[in-house]
Design an enzyme around this catalytic site. Structure first.
Site, mmCIF file in Angstrom:
data_model
loop_
_atom_site.group_PDB
_atom_site.id
_atom_site.type_symbol
_atom_site.label_atom_id
_atom_site.label_comp_id
_atom_site.label_asym_id
_atom_site.label_seq_id
_atom_site.Cartn_x
_atom_site.Cartn_y
_atom_site.Cartn_z
ATOM 1 N N ASP A 275 11.515 33.620 14.877
ATOM 2 C CA ASP A 275 11.525 32.342 13.940
ATOM 3 C C ASP A 275 9.738 32.266 13.432
ATOM 4 O O ASP A 275 9.044 32.242 14.400
ATOM 5 C CB ASP A 275 11.748 31.353 14.716
ATOM 6 N N HIS A 276 9.633 32.228 11.968
ATOM 7 C CA HIS A 276 8.412 31.855 11.594
ATOM 8 C C HIS A 276 7.222 32.886 11.733
ATOM 9 O O HIS A 276 6.275 32.441 12.492
ATOM 10 C CB HIS A 276 7.930 30.457 11.957
ATOM 11 N N ASP B 247 7.007 34.841 7.714
ATOM 12 C CA ASP B 247 6.882 33.647 6.882
ATOM 13 C C ASP B 247 5.487 33.709 6.114
ATOM 14 O O ASP B 247 4.519 33.202 6.645
ATOM 15 C CB ASP B 247 7.096 32.358 7.760
ATOM 16 N N GLY C 138 15.201 23.755 8.926
ATOM 17 C CA GLY C 138 14.880 22.383 9.003
ATOM 18 C C GLY C 138 16.322 21.673 8.855
ATOM 19 O O GLY C 138 16.456 20.608 8.163
ATOM 20 N N ASN D 226 19.418 27.049 10.544
ATOM 21 C CA ASN D 226 18.461 27.023 11.598
ATOM 22 C C ASN D 226 18.596 25.541 12.411
ATOM 23 O O ASN D 226 18.234 24.678 11.730
ATOM 24 C CB ASN D 226 16.831 27.181 11.377
ATOM 25 N N ILE D 227 18.870 25.601 13.570
ATOM 26 C CA ILE D 227 18.717 24.254 14.342
ATOM 27 C C ILE D 227 18.074 24.288 15.817
ATOM 28 O O ILE D 227 18.251 25.005 16.499
ATOM 29 C CB ILE D 227 20.518 23.786 14.615
#
Ligand code: G3H
Ligand code: 13P
Ligand code: ZN
Length: 324
Positions: free
Chosen positions: A96-97, A118, A227, A269-270
């Protein structure tokens, strides 16, 4: 240097097929972040029990927190545990990111089946160059790549942004064509963390028009929504009731996520909702049983709550239940 780990040897899959099915079926695949054993157990148990495909998501902060080698074996163990449960769900391990080529490469070499690069904080040209570089390393290894255009407000891993910049739909075709990325995260007004909108705002202003325009320009191409926690009000209330201080925490209403999941949004995404659920339950146990000092007695109930929350998301929000 140790040999690279192939994700298929860990029992993982990339996101290509998952996204194709999600696009055709009008639902979104959940991407839940994890940093520890209880979160990972909850995610895979809930997804196995609801027969949902799942993306296990690891940020660079999570990687530092848990140790990269341990994480790889945790994911492998989770796959094995799911098989033992008799469930046959596709599981991806995703960075992630990712903010540098080196981080993405390191994750690919250690068994990740998907990475996000990202580059949204760079110029358009630099973002294209960086994303292309990651794609060139990932694709020969059959690892899928998520790019990002537009900036979300809030904390994106260790990069924080005060203001959001919506994705410019006129840039998406060129970006996807020049980078060769497999999915694209866009900014339509969601943000990271637990304080996304002003409390009391009747309908949070998500820019579905931008999403629609991106869909039109990229037919059949998977879009990603970051988000996307709802900042579940019951958890915020519980946290505040049991000594916490999270007044004014607000997230994306579930109806809006349901609507997004039916569109080209194939990955949602959570992270924050999981953090809130765990914190709420632990706070309650600490207040109600002040003499308890066995971590299993508070981490266990927190894990149970997380399973409940994830099942609810899969069944009623993302629509990914029974799609594996
Ligand atoms: O987008 C951010 C994710 O929620 C991960 O957060 O960098 O604190 O692990 P983190
Ligand atoms: P939330 O903070 O809304 O859970 O978003 C998580 C996320 O986008 C991870 O990349
Ligand atoms: Zn994110």
């Amino acid at each position: 240097m140790a040999d690279a780990t192939k994700y298929a040897d860990l029992g993982l899959v990339n996101t290509r097929d998952m996204f194709k099915k999600a696009m055709d079926g009008g639902y979104a695949v959940p991407a839940y972040n994890f940093n520890n054993m209880e979160q990972l157990q909850a995610i895979v148990v809930a997804c196995a029990e609801t027969r949902s495909p799942v993306i296990l998501q690891v940020s660079s902060g999570a990687r530092k927190y848990a140790n990269q080698t341990l994480l790889k074996y945790m994911a492998m163990g989770a796959v094995e545990m799911v098989r033992e449960m008799g469930a046959n769900i596709p599981i991806a391990l995703h960075l992630d990111h990712g903010d540098t080529f080196e981080l993405c490469k390191s994750c690919i070499d250690s068994g990740f089946s998907s990475v996000m690069i990202d580059g949204s904080h760079h110029s358009f040209e630099k973002n294209i160059e960086l994303t292309r570089q990651v794609v060139e390393y990932a694709h020969p290894r059959d690892v899928t790549v998520e790019g990002e255009l537009g900036v979300l407000a809030g904390i994106e891993d260790e990069v924080s942004s005060e203001v959001s910049h919506y994705t410019k739909p006129e840039e998406v075709e060129e970006f996807v064509k020049k980078t060769g990325c497999d999915s694209l995260a866009i900014s339509i007004g969601t943000s990271h963390g637990a304080f996304k909108f002003k409390p009391g705002q009747p309908v949070p202003p998500l820019r579905f028009d931008i999403l629609k325009e991106c869909e039109k320009r990229l037919p059949g191409f998977p879009i990603v929504l970051h988000g996307a926690s709802s900042v579940i009000p019951e958890y915020v209330e519980m946290i505040n009731k049991y000594g916490g201080k999270m007044e004014g925490a607000v997230g994306v209403p579930e109806e809006q996520l349901r609507k997004a999941a039916k569109s080209a949004v194939c990955k949602i995404n959570i992270d924050s909702d999981g953090r809130l659920g765990v914190t709420a339950v632990i706070r309650k146990v600490f207040v109600e049983k002040p003499s308890e000092f066995d971590p299993r007695k508070y981490l266990g109930p927190a894990r149970e709550e997380l399973v409940k929350m994830i099942k609810h998301k899969n069944e009623n929000v993302l629509g990914s239940a029974n799609r594996a």
